[in-house]
Design a protein around this motif. Structure first.
Motif, short mmCIF file in Angstrom:
data_model
loop_
_atom_site.label_atom_id
_atom_site.label_comp_id
_atom_site.label_asym_id
_atom_site.label_seq_id
_atom_site.Cartn_x
_atom_site.Cartn_y
_atom_site.Cartn_z
N THR A 1 -4.48 -3.41 7.70
CA THR A 1 -4.67 -4.80 7.30
C THR A 1 -3.67 -5.18 6.22
OG1 THR A 1 -7.04 -4.69 7.79
CG2 THR A 1 -6.30 -6.46 6.33
N PRO A 2 -2.84 -6.21 6.44
CA PRO A 2 -1.92 -6.65 5.39
C PRO A 2 -2.67 -7.35 4.26
CG PRO A 2 -1.27 -7.45 7.57
CD PRO A 2 -2.69 -6.98 7.67
N PRO A 3 -2.03 -7.56 3.12
CA PRO A 3 -2.64 -8.37 2.07
C PRO A 3 -3.09 -9.72 2.64
CG PRO A 3 -0.69 -7.30 1.23
CD PRO A 3 -0.71 -7.02 2.70
N ALA A 4 -4.36 -10.05 2.44
CA ALA A 4 -4.95 -11.21 3.10
C ALA A 4 -5.06 -12.40 2.15
CB ALA A 4 -6.34 -10.85 3.64
N THR A 5 -4.86 -13.59 2.70
CA THR A 5 -4.91 -14.80 1.89
C THR A 5 -6.25 -15.51 1.98
OG1 THR A 5 -3.95 -16.05 3.73
CG2 THR A 5 -2.42 -15.14 2.10
N GLY A 6 -7.12 -15.07 2.91
CA GLY A 6 -8.43 -15.69 3.05
C GLY A 6 -9.27 -14.95 4.07
N PRO A 7 -10.55 -15.30 4.17
CA PRO A 7 -11.46 -14.57 5.06
C PRO A 7 -11.10 -14.68 6.53
CG PRO A 7 -12.51 -16.53 4.17
CD PRO A 7 -11.25 -16.35 3.41
N ASP A 8 -10.31 -15.68 6.91
CA ASP A 8 -9.93 -15.84 8.31
C ASP A 8 -8.54 -15.28 8.60
OD1 ASP A 8 -12.33 -17.19 8.92
OD2 ASP A 8 -11.49 -19.08 8.17
N ASP A 9 -7.95 -14.60 7.64
CA ASP A 9 -6.62 -14.02 7.81
C ASP A 9 -6.77 -12.64 8.46
OD1 ASP A 9 -4.01 -13.23 7.68
OD2 ASP A 9 -3.85 -13.28 5.48
N ALA A 10 -6.91 -12.62 9.78
CA ALA A 10 -7.19 -11.38 10.51
C ALA A 10 -5.91 -10.88 11.19
CB ALA A 10 -8.28 -11.61 11.53
N ARG A 11 -5.05 -10.23 10.42
CA ARG A 11 -3.83 -9.66 10.96
C ARG A 11 -3.87 -8.14 10.88
NH1 ARG A 11 0.31 -11.16 7.24
NH2 ARG A 11 -1.38 -11.51 5.75
N ARG A 12 -2.91 -7.50 11.55
CA ARG A 12 -2.78 -6.05 11.49
C ARG A 12 -1.32 -5.67 11.63
NH1 ARG A 12 -5.40 -1.55 15.73
NH2 ARG A 12 -5.32 0.23 14.27
N TYR A 13 -0.86 -4.78 10.75
CA TYR A 13 0.50 -4.27 10.90
C TYR A 13 0.64 -3.56 12.24
CZ TYR A 13 1.42 -4.98 5.87
OH TYR A 13 1.61 -5.50 4.61
N ASP A 14 1.85 -3.57 12.79
CA ASP A 14 2.06 -2.88 14.06
C ASP A 14 2.04 -1.36 13.87
OD1 ASP A 14 4.75 -1.86 13.44
OD2 ASP A 14 5.45 -3.91 13.75
N GLY A 15 2.02 -0.65 14.99
CA GLY A 15 1.85 0.80 14.95
C GLY A 15 2.95 1.55 14.24
N ARG A 16 4.12 0.96 14.11
CA ARG A 16 5.22 1.62 13.41
C ARG A 16 5.16 1.39 11.91
NH1 ARG A 16 9.97 -1.15 16.66
NH2 ARG A 16 8.50 -2.85 16.25
N THR A 17 4.46 0.34 11.49
CA THR A 17 4.45 -0.06 10.07
C THR A 17 3.32 0.58 9.30
OG1 THR A 17 5.48 -2.18 10.63
CG2 THR A 17 4.36 -2.03 8.50
N ARG A 18 2.12 0.64 9.88
CA ARG A 18 0.99 1.18 9.13
C ARG A 18 1.20 2.69 8.90
NH1 ARG A 18 -1.29 -0.92 14.11
NH2 ARG A 18 -1.95 0.78 15.52
N TRP A 19 0.59 3.22 7.83
CA TRP A 19 0.96 4.56 7.38
C TRP A 19 0.72 5.65 8.42
CZ3 TRP A 19 -2.42 8.52 7.14
CH2 TRP A 19 -3.77 8.27 6.91
N PRO A 20 -0.35 5.61 9.25
CA PRO A 20 -0.44 6.66 10.28
C PRO A 20 0.73 6.63 11.26
CG PRO A 20 -2.57 5.60 9.96
CD PRO A 20 -1.55 4.75 9.27
N GLY A 21 1.27 5.43 11.53
CA GLY A 21 2.43 5.33 12.41
C GLY A 21 3.69 5.89 11.77
N VAL A 22 3.83 5.65 10.47
CA VAL A 22 4.95 6.25 9.73
C VAL A 22 4.85 7.77 9.80
CG1 VAL A 22 6.00 6.50 7.44
CG2 VAL A 22 5.16 4.26 8.19
N MET A 23 3.65 8.28 9.62
CA MET A 23 3.42 9.72 9.69
C MET A 23 3.72 10.25 11.08
SD MET A 23 0.01 11.84 8.56
CE MET A 23 -1.04 11.17 9.85
N ARG A 24 3.33 9.50 12.12
CA ARG A 24 3.57 9.91 13.50
C ARG A 24 5.06 10.12 13.77
NH1 ARG A 24 1.31 5.93 15.67
NH2 ARG A 24 -0.72 6.88 16.13
N LYS A 25 5.88 9.20 13.28
CA LYS A 25 7.32 9.30 13.49
C LYS A 25 7.89 10.53 12.81
CE LYS A 25 11.63 6.74 12.99
NZ LYS A 25 12.28 5.47 12.54
N ILE A 26 7.40 10.84 11.61
CA ILE A 26 7.91 11.99 10.86
C ILE A 26 7.47 13.30 11.50
CG2 ILE A 26 7.80 13.20 8.65
CD1 ILE A 26 7.53 10.41 7.34
N LEU A 27 6.20 13.38 11.90
CA LEU A 27 5.68 14.63 12.46
C LEU A 27 6.27 14.94 13.83
CD1 LEU A 27 1.90 14.37 11.48
CD2 LEU A 27 3.71 15.68 10.33
N GLY A 28 6.60 13.92 14.59
CA GLY A 28 7.25 14.14 15.87
C GLY A 28 6.29 14.41 17.02
#
Length: 212
Positions: A15-42
């Motif tokens: 979840t990115p920094p939210a500006t209000g209760p209806d701000d329902a976004r999500r970083y893509d799989g490459r941006t969120r930290w488990p995705g960053v980890m996935r790229k490094i681990l291989g």
């Protein structure tokens, strides 16, 4: 292939920094930290993302729903994904909500209970999964979430030594995320893209140390 389970809340969900209760976004799989980890681990690692916005350690949320209680789902989650080599437990921020009135010692006690569930869950005849306990960084009172987390700032600052003690008790590894990243001043809870990258790199490094 080795398996690592990332069990956390909205900051594991992405979840990115939210500006209000209806701000329902999500970083893509490459941006969120488990995705960053996935790229490094291989390709030799399977990274399992189990992030749920609002998830607590062991507390029923009468406003957002009892299913936010991590204790209610953890055992089923572990059994559905086993065998596991590493489990990254990254929870506690939502326990700081004013509605729970939990002191920092009780937040850490929730992590302790989850670590016990992990230790007690059979791993399909394999050695027990290694556990990495991540302490979330201190929160801020900012934006529309400020009222919800009133009184939580000082509690969040007290968590690292309590989490570290839980990790020692369970023979787990420990990472204090607050030494690496900070929450966004937009809502005081969530991470920007740079923080996800830094945290993903750090957790990947820990996982590689735990299971070479």
């Amino acid at each position: 292939m080795k398996n690592v389970l990332c069990f956390g809340d909205s900051n594991t969900y992405g979840t990115p920094p939210a500006t209000g209760p209806d701000d329902a976004r999500r970083y893509d799989g490459r941006t969120r930290w488990p995705g960053v980890m996935r790229k490094i681990l291989g390709h030799s690692w399977h990274v399992i993302e189990e992030g749920l916005p609002g998830r607590t350690t062991i507390r029923d949320d009468l406003i957002e729903g009892d299913f936010k209680n991590g204790r209610r789902y953890l055992a089923a989650c572990l059994e559905s994904h086993r065998p596991l080599d590493v489990i990254v437990l990254n929870l506690g921020t939502n326990d700081l909500k004013a509605r729970f009135g939990s002191p920092p010692e009780d937040v850490a006690a929730g992590v302790d209970i989850l670590a016990g569930i992990i230790a007690a869950t059979p791993n399909l005849g394999n050695p027990p999964a290694r556990l990495l306990i991540v302490c979330p960084p201190p929160i801020l009172l900012a934006g529309f979430l400020g009222v919800m987390f009133a009184g939580g700032v000082e509690k969040s600052k007290a968590l690292p030594p309590l989490y570290e003690a839980v990790a020692r008790r369970h023979g787990a590894e420990f990472l204090d995320a607050g030494t690496l990243v900070s929450v966004s001043p937009v809502d005081g809870i969530h991470y920007d893209k740079a923080a996800h990258r830094i945290l993903g790199e750090a957790i990947a490094g820990k996982v590689q140390e735990m299971v070479p």
